[in-house]
Design an enzyme around this catalytic site. Structure first.
Site, PDB file in Angstrom:
ATOM      1  N   ASP A  73       4.008  -4.731   3.616  1.00 15.07           N
ATOM      2  CA  ASP A  73       5.431  -5.066   3.622  1.00 15.07           C
ATOM      3  C   ASP A  73       5.649  -6.500   4.084  1.00 15.07           C
ATOM      4  O   ASP A  73       6.487  -7.226   3.536  1.00 15.07           O
ATOM      5  CB  ASP A  73       6.233  -4.079   4.477  1.00 15.07           C
ATOM      6  CG  ASP A  73       5.653  -3.860   5.865  1.00 15.07           C
ATOM      7  OD1 ASP A  73       4.626  -4.479   6.217  1.00 15.07           O
ATOM      8  OD2 ASP A  73       6.234  -3.041   6.616  1.00 15.07           O
TER       9      ASP A  73
ATOM     10  N   HIS B 154       0.833  -1.204   0.000  1.00 14.48           N
ATOM     11  CA  HIS B 154       0.000   0.000   0.000  1.00 14.48           C
ATOM     12  C   HIS B 154       0.867   1.252   0.000  1.00 14.48           C
ATOM     13  O   HIS B 154       2.058   1.221   0.315  1.00 14.48           O
ATOM     14  CB  HIS B 154      -0.925   0.004   1.215  1.00 14.48           C
ATOM     15  CG  HIS B 154      -0.166  -0.042   2.511  1.00 14.48           C
ATOM     16  ND1 HIS B 154       0.481   1.053   3.035  1.00 14.48           N
ATOM     17  CD2 HIS B 154       0.068  -1.063   3.372  1.00 14.48           C
ATOM     18  CE1 HIS B 154       1.077   0.715   4.155  1.00 14.48           C
ATOM     19  NE2 HIS B 154       0.854  -0.560   4.388  1.00 14.48           N
TER      20      HIS B 154
END
Length: 386
Positions: A286, A17
């Site tokens: 991540d 994101h």
């Protein structure tokens, strides 16, 4: 490389994101780590910001140009693209901005499984099994990755820097632990249906560094970014080592990477076998990227012009090519991301001002003379859970 002999056949893009606000539980925790007042944000905690959305739209525009260069053209009446995001605001919004930047006005649905703010199991890094055996295997991996405590020793200057920036000795956390920042005990938190965590200075450090990075990427006034105490690129590089090592130890090591990536690997395998869409975009986190690269045996890497190993808004592009004359399939993976400077300045990126491209390498596999892997070297890795 003789790229004219290869036609891009299918891509699966896994994106982190874009720029978000700090997470609410992180802010509550950080308020205990420093007596200083943290800057306020104009978006809800954990949400993609307006600036983050703008940068994702730029990235989407570049992506459409890159695909066009590869002779993959998306038609408005029948867009050959599939988009699937984790069911959180920041991931769904990232997908929306990427698609709008790439193909504004096209009828491209953004798929997500649940109502907003409910985690999708495909992207969920939570532990599915907290048996003592699995926990010990994870601890063994962490110990192996941190040979002779080298990581924690090398992080001592970064820990001191975080302590100084936070004014940790005057904090509530210091009153609790009554020891120097670096001496806070390390402990693996490993509980079923919860995200694994490595409690201690590494966990406190990543919370602080994340907050400072988000301030930096959001172009806060310099006196508000870590209260004006980070003044050089070298300081950033040292601080972000805390973040990189935390992600590596908690999500990238083999046992936990394979454990939390099973559903995602199955999803990618399905997309690659599905003949309906040439372009497939997945939007996660991540931890999603770090775990997947660990599970699929990609080699360690250092991204040029970035301090983060899993930079915000960055994407891994898995590419399948058909060799035109032989009909054989080949593989290439690239990390495509905005540089540290591009994120800070918020500059528009396009084919003339591109993001960074870094080719990822597979362990125990060789490229041909043109720089491509045999497709089988990648495909067999997708079946590790069978």
């Amino acid at each position: 490389m003789n790229n004219n002999q290869y036609q891009l056949d299918k891509v699966v893009i896994l994106s982190r994101h874009g720029i978000r606000t700090p997470l609410e539980n992180t802010i509550a925790f950080l308020e205990k780590s420093s007596p200083l007042k943290w800057p306020s944000w104009d978006h809800a905690y954990g949400y993609l910001t307006t600036r983050g959305g703008a940068l994702e739209a730029f990235f989407g525009h570049y992506l459409s140009q890159w695909l066009e260069q590869k002779n993959i053209n998306i038609e408005p009446e029948n867009p050959d693209i599939y988009v699937y995001a984790n069911s959180l605001q920041r991931t769904v919004a990232t997908a929306q901005f990427l698609v709008n930047g790439a193909f504004a006005g096209y009828d491209i649905p953004i798929h997500h499984k649940y109502t907003i703010e409910k985690m999708d199991p495909i992207f969920d890094p939570s532990v599915k099994d907290d048996s003592p055996e699995l926990k010990q295997a994870v601890l063994n991996d962490i110990e192996e990755a941190d040979k002779a405590g080298a990581i924690f020793k090398n992080l001592a200057p970064a820990y001191q820097m975080v302590s100084d920036i936070l004014e940790y000795p005057q904090s509530q956390l210091y009153a609790l632990y009554k020891c120097d920042f670096a001496d806070i005990p390390n402990e693996l938190y490993f509980k079923k249906n919860e995200e694994p965590e490595l409690h201690g200075p590494l966990a406190i450090g990543i919370c602080a560094v994340d907050a400072f990075l988000l301030q930096y990427y959001s172009a806060f006034p310099k006196d508000q970014i870590a209260w004006g105490k980070i003044t050089s690129r070298e300081q950033w590089q040292q601080l972000i080592q805390i973040r990189n090592h935390y992600i590596d130890l908690v999500f990238h090591t083999k046992t936990i990477a394979q454990h939390i990536s099973k559903l995602l690997i199955n999803k990618i395998d399905d997309l690659l076998h599905n003949k309906q869409h040439k372009v497939n975009l997945l939007v996660g986190h991540d931890s999603t990227i770090a775990a997947l690269l660990g599970a699929l045996d990609f080699a360690p890497y250092q991204l040029p012009n970035q301090c983060e190993n899993t930079p915000i808004g960055g994407m891994v592009i898995f590419q399948r090519y058909r060799h035109i004359s032989s009909g054989k399939y080949f593989f290439k993976a690239e990390y495509v991301y905005q540089s540290f400077e591009q994120l800070y300045t918020g500059q528009a990126i396009d084919i003339n001002n591109p993001p960074q491209h870094y080719q990822l390498q597979l362990e125990d596999a060789s490229v041909n003379n043109d720089g491509y892997y045999d497709w089988a070297d990648f495909a067999k890795r997708l079946n590790i859970n069978e």
